[in-house]
Scaffold this motif. Structure first.
Motif, short mmCIF file in Angstrom:
data_model
loop_
_atom_site.label_atom_id
_atom_site.label_comp_id
_atom_site.label_asym_id
_atom_site.label_seq_id
_atom_site.Cartn_x
_atom_site.Cartn_y
_atom_site.Cartn_z
N SER A 63 0.85 -1.19 0.00
CA SER A 63 0.00 0.00 0.00
C SER A 63 0.88 1.24 0.00
CB SER A 63 -0.90 0.01 1.23
OG SER A 63 -0.12 0.20 2.41
N ILE A 64 0.29 2.40 -0.22
CA ILE A 64 1.05 3.65 -0.22
C ILE A 64 1.72 3.84 1.13
CG2 ILE A 64 0.86 6.18 -0.32
CD1 ILE A 64 -1.39 5.80 -2.36
N ARG A 65 0.99 3.60 2.22
CA ARG A 65 1.54 3.77 3.57
C ARG A 65 2.67 2.78 3.82
NH1 ARG A 65 1.34 8.07 6.29
NH2 ARG A 65 -0.88 8.14 6.79
N GLU A 66 2.49 1.53 3.38
CA GLU A 66 3.54 0.54 3.57
C GLU A 66 4.79 0.93 2.80
OE1 GLU A 66 0.51 -3.29 4.16
OE2 GLU A 66 1.41 -2.85 2.21
N ASP A 67 4.61 1.45 1.60
CA ASP A 67 5.76 1.88 0.81
C ASP A 67 6.47 3.06 1.48
OD1 ASP A 67 7.25 1.47 -1.73
OD2 ASP A 67 6.70 3.56 -2.05
N GLN A 68 5.70 3.97 2.09
CA GLN A 68 6.30 5.09 2.82
C GLN A 68 7.16 4.57 3.97
OE1 GLN A 68 2.72 7.21 3.85
NE2 GLN A 68 2.95 8.68 2.16
N ILE A 69 6.65 3.58 4.68
CA ILE A 69 7.39 3.01 5.80
C ILE A 69 8.66 2.33 5.31
CG2 ILE A 69 7.32 1.22 7.60
CD1 ILE A 69 4.36 2.00 8.02
N LEU A 92 5.31 10.26 9.86
CA LEU A 92 4.05 9.97 9.17
C LEU A 92 2.82 10.33 9.99
CD1 LEU A 92 4.95 6.50 7.57
CD2 LEU A 92 5.09 8.77 6.53
N LEU A 110 1.77 9.10 12.84
CA LEU A 110 1.10 7.89 13.29
C LEU A 110 1.53 7.57 14.72
CD1 LEU A 110 1.75 5.63 10.14
CD2 LEU A 110 -0.37 6.84 10.69
N THR A 161 0.61 1.85 15.74
CA THR A 161 0.19 1.68 14.34
C THR A 161 1.37 1.29 13.46
OG1 THR A 161 -1.59 3.29 14.60
CG2 THR A 161 -0.85 2.85 12.35
N VAL A 162 2.53 1.91 13.70
CA VAL A 162 3.73 1.58 12.93
C VAL A 162 4.11 0.12 13.15
CG1 VAL A 162 6.19 2.03 12.63
CG2 VAL A 162 4.61 3.93 12.85
N TYR A 196 1.96 -2.02 11.09
CA TYR A 196 2.41 -2.05 9.70
C TYR A 196 3.65 -2.93 9.54
CZ TYR A 196 -0.74 1.52 7.82
OH TYR A 196 -1.85 2.20 7.36
#
Length: 224
Positions: A154-160, A177, A179, A183-184, A187
């Motif tokens: 996902s976009i968020r996973e790619d950011q991480i 992010l 968060l 939450t991190v 992920y």
């Protein structure tokens, strides 16, 4: 048979002069435009509509982006890269952007002529001594793309993942992010499953493989 029209864009005037001389003495090519900057790549295509544009890859500015724009707006115009850059990565990017040929400066002048001829025939030409490295780079990029597509991050996973590659801890990722750390961590658990990793270090290694980062650049192995 009409001459093949060529534009030459290189920020070294002596190189431009040499290319023009080499091409025009063959009687097969007609140089209709010359330029010295990245804006001249698209400009020559718009103003002169040449069959081929010979481009130096190492000029200031986004040369690869300009190549892509020309290929999109003027698909009949071929791009031949003529450069001193021996970077297989840059060469692969240029070819992926739509360049038809990659010729290293210092090659025999016949290589440039052959490259333009191949481009006009819809073929790809790479300086023979450099071809294996570029092909390996293109294959590596294709593998990375297939791996990314199979992961469905996902976009968020790619950011991480990108922050992991910068060596960020969970707390730093959370702040970057906006968060919570909980939450991190959630992920991270999902990434471990998707990347078939057993711990944070293996997540980083898998992320490096997805992003083509050399092992020597492994910096994201700190804990939370």
């Amino acid at each position: 048979m009409s001459a093949i029209t060529v534009a030459v864009v290189d920020d070294h005037p002596i190189v431009v002069e040499g290319i023009v001389t080499v091409l025009e003495k063959t009687g097969t090519f007609s140089v209709v435009s010359t330029g010295s900057g990245v804006n001249d790549i698209l400009g020559s295509a718009q103003s002169h509509g040449p069959d081929v544009i010979v481009v130096d890859l190492t000029m200031q500015g986004d040369v690869i982006g300009a190549v892509a724009r020309v290929r999109e707006a003027f698909p009949a115009t071929r791009i031949v890269i003529f450069t001193a850059s021996g970077s297989a990565e840059l060469a692969a990017k240029a070819l992926s952007a739509g360049a038809s040929a990659f010729v290293l400066k210092g090659s025999p002048q016949g290589d440039l002529i052959q490259a333009i001829t191949c481009a006009m025939a819809g073929e790809t030409y790479i300086t023979p001594s450099f071809a294996a490295r570029i092909i390996a780079e293109l294959e590596a990029k294709a593998r990375q793309l297939r791996a990314r597509q199979s992961m469905h991050l996902s976009i968020r996973e790619d950011q991480i993942v990108q922050l992991l590659l910068l060596g960020k801890k969970n707390s730093e990722i959370a702040r970057a992010l906006a968060l919570s750390e909980k939450t991190v961590k959630g992920y991270m658990s999902t990434l471990m499953q998707k990347l078939h990793a057993r711990n944070r270090v293996e997540v980083v290694i898998a992320a490096q493989n997805l992003n083509g980062v050399p092992d020597s650049a492994a910096v994201a192995t700190r804990g939370t």
